[in-house]
Design an enzyme around this catalytic site. Structure first.
Site, PDB file in Angstrom:
ATOM      1  CG  ASP A  58      25.490  27.596   8.103  1.00 35.77           C
ATOM      2  OD1 ASP A  58      24.929  26.643   8.676  1.00 35.77           O
ATOM      3  OD2 ASP A  58      26.678  27.898   8.264  1.00 35.77           O
ATOM      4  CG  HIS A 114      26.318  25.296  11.623  1.00 39.01           C
ATOM      5  ND1 HIS A 114      26.814  26.081  10.607  1.00 39.01           N
ATOM      6  CD2 HIS A 114      27.398  24.766  12.252  1.00 39.01           C
ATOM      7  CE1 HIS A 114      28.135  26.028  10.612  1.00 39.01           C
ATOM      8  NE2 HIS A 114      28.520  25.233  11.598  1.00 39.01           N
ATOM      9  CB  SER A 124      32.043  26.232  11.567  1.00 39.89           C
ATOM     10  OG  SER A 124      31.838  25.850  12.913  1.00 39.89           O
TER      11      SER A 124
END
Length: 558
Positions: free
Chosen positions: A137, A169, A361
């Site tokens: 990520d 994120h 996600s």
């Protein structure tokens, strides 16, 4: 004499100019991934055509390199070249701030663990202890809740580690997976004692390249034993530009799967229309996760529903996806205070550095945490055994008469259910008869305006009433989530139907179409004769046109 001196000077100048090496990175070069039988051969190919190697990607027998544009055709036709891929882009599986409940509180309370039954697992003291979960990520920030549990870091961007997660994120996904902060019902992460492996492959804008992502996956494969990496979380999205087996990220995730690592990938946020599963979630081997919402009532399943943004199947080659659905709305998670996402979404803040977000996600991350719990309790399980048990224990939404409230192309096997998956896992093998690295076609065909399941001869499967889907998004309410709903093939699709033709993906003209029989124009026919009609055409540039179209990436959930 003067003319002779001038001519000599010109010759010297010309010789000097010819001696200057080609400048890579100019407008006359392009970054590509070159595959061969091995990395050494790939390096030799690139160098033979004046290219410059950037990264060694042994996981797919390839290199990333800058190559002169004029040399691409010659490089592609070199007998040693297996394939050439553009260095495509990918995004984090975009999350939106969930603004449906803006009220601020003086404490934090996560409801998604209860919606998954994880609190029952915690009571048995199963918490993911020492299971390594790699998060590919934007990075993972160092916070009090993960102190001493980020056991390794790898930066595929080569930017150093001064700012560990400038976007935010990756930290949010890690929080959903393993935040050990406690609320009134337990923890705000699914597996509060997992070890986290930070593999940074996405930048401060949440964007990345295939080169960086595959480099990160390559590092995971090389270091899996040292850090006990059992799970890889891929809350990221790439576009569909080829059959799944020709996508280099999919090739890499299958290598991880074959090595014994469970790969969990996002379905994507382009739903609710059919054929909106993103890569690498379109790979039949991995666990692909869609999203549902508990509608703010985690103990009442009857009002839950599939999130409208959740990507739906089938995949481009006829596989049922997603495999399961997990909570993916009003998800409480931790975002670094100075991260780009937190600064842009202050209205989603609940308390302190905790925010509410939505997207597949998030559903992917909590499923990775659940898989870590499964492996904590059942440490010898293989990826295929984990996938089988996860799907067998899932609870599909069904009406009182047993008919499905949602298509299997929206909910897969159903919502994940931790007590059964962790404490009493069903014995069996997913992906039965399938070998990573081989090409397969799934059991889905499109006929008479709907998607149906067929056998290897193209005949509709028996006992699949309720599995067809005409598309659209509808929900009537009043259903229950129940267990034990059998899929044909025992969740394995009995071998997957092998591809026997050439797996090269040629650029097509507008006259070329995806015809009945899963035929690629040019003679590359699928075995079985599954009829596809209705505008599923591959045209030049490998973009979808027609009824079920998408181009590129979907960066936001809503």
């Amino acid at each position: 004499m003067k003319q002779k001196i001038t001519l000599t000077a010109l010759l010297v100048l010309l010789t000097a100019l010819l001696a200057v090496p080609f400048t890579f990175g100019s407008t006359n070069s392009v970054v590509v991934l070159v595959q061969a039988d091995n990395v050494e051969t790939a390096v030799s190919i690139v160098e033979a055509y004046g290219g410059e190697v950037h990264e060694m990607l042994a996981i797919i027998n390839a290199v990333s390199a800058s190559v002169p544009e004029y040399a691409l055709d010659a490089l592609a036709t070199d007998a040693r070249t297996v394939a050439i891929h553009e260095d495509d882009n990918a995004n984090v599986a975009g999350i939106s701030s969930d603004r449906s409940e803006p009220e601020r509180t003086s404490h934090i309370e996560a409801t998604f663990p209860e919606a998954m039954g994880v609190d029952d697992v915690w009571e048995e003291r199963v918490n993911g202890r020492r299971i390594g979960v790699a998060v590919v990520d934007t990075g993972i920030a160092r916070e009090s809740w993960n102190v001493r549990r980020i056991v390794a870091r790898y930066d595929a961007l080569d930017e150093g580690t001064r700012t560990l997660d400038p976007h935010g994120h990756g930290t949010m996904m890690a929080s959903l997976i393993g935040n050990n902060t406690q609320d009134s019902n337990g923890y705000v992460g699914i597996a509060p004692r997992v070890n986290l492996i930070d593999v940074r492959a996405m930048d401060a804008e949440g964007k990345g390249t295939y080169t960086d992502i595959i480099e990160g996956l390559n590092w995971i494969l090389a270091n899996m034993d040292e850090y006990n990496i059992r799970v890889v979380n891929l809350s990221l999205l790439g576009g569909i530009s080829s059959p799944y087996w020709a996508d280099p990220i999919n090739q890499a995730v299958e290598a991880l799967w074959d090595a014994g690592i469970v790969v969990v990938a996002a379905a994507g946020n382009a739903g609710p229309e059919p054929m909106t599963i993103a890569a690498p979630g379109n790979d039949p081997f991995v666990i692909t996760v869609g999203a549902f919402t508990d509608n703010y009532t985690p103990e009442d399943f009857s009002d839950d529903y599939i999130a409208p943004f959740s990507g739906a199947g089938p995949t481009e080659v006829g596989f049922v996806k997603p495999d399961v659905v997990a909570p993916g709305a009003h998800m409480l998670t931790y975002a670094p205070a100075r991260s780009a996402w937190a600064k842009e979404n202050r209205d989603a803040r609940v308390w302190g550095n905790y925010y509410e977000i939505a997207g597949t996600s998030s559903a992917t991350a909590v499923t990775s945490g659940l898989v870590a719990l499964m492996l904590d309790e059942n440490r010898d399980m293989t990826p295929n055994q984990v996938k089988y048990a996860l799907m067998a224990s899932a609870q599909p939404a069904a009406y009182a008469d047993g008919s499905l409230a949602w298509s299997i192309f929206q909910q897969g096997a159903g919502r994940v259910w931790a007590p059964a998956a962790v404490l009493a896992p069903a014995e069996g093998e997913a992906n039965a008869g399938m070998t990573p690295g081989e090409a397969y076609v799934g059991p889905v065909a499109y006929r008479d305006g709907e998607f149906i399941l067929v056998d290897e001869n193209g005949d509709p499967l028996a006992d699949t009433e309720g599995y067809s889907w005409v598309g659209g998004y509808s929900w009537v309410g009043g259903y229950s989530w129940v267990g034990g709903y059998s899929w044909v093939g025992g969740y394995s699709w009995v071998g997957g139907y092998s591809w026997v033709g050439n797996t090269d993906w040629d650029e097509w003209t507008e006259a070329d179409v995806w015809q009945s029989g899963y035929s690629w124009v040019g003679g590359y026919s699928w075995v079985g004769g599954y009829s596809w009609v209705g505008g599923y055409s591959w045209v030049g540039g490998y973009s979808w046109v027609g009824g079920y179209s998408w181009v590129g990436l979907t960066p936001y959930a809503e």
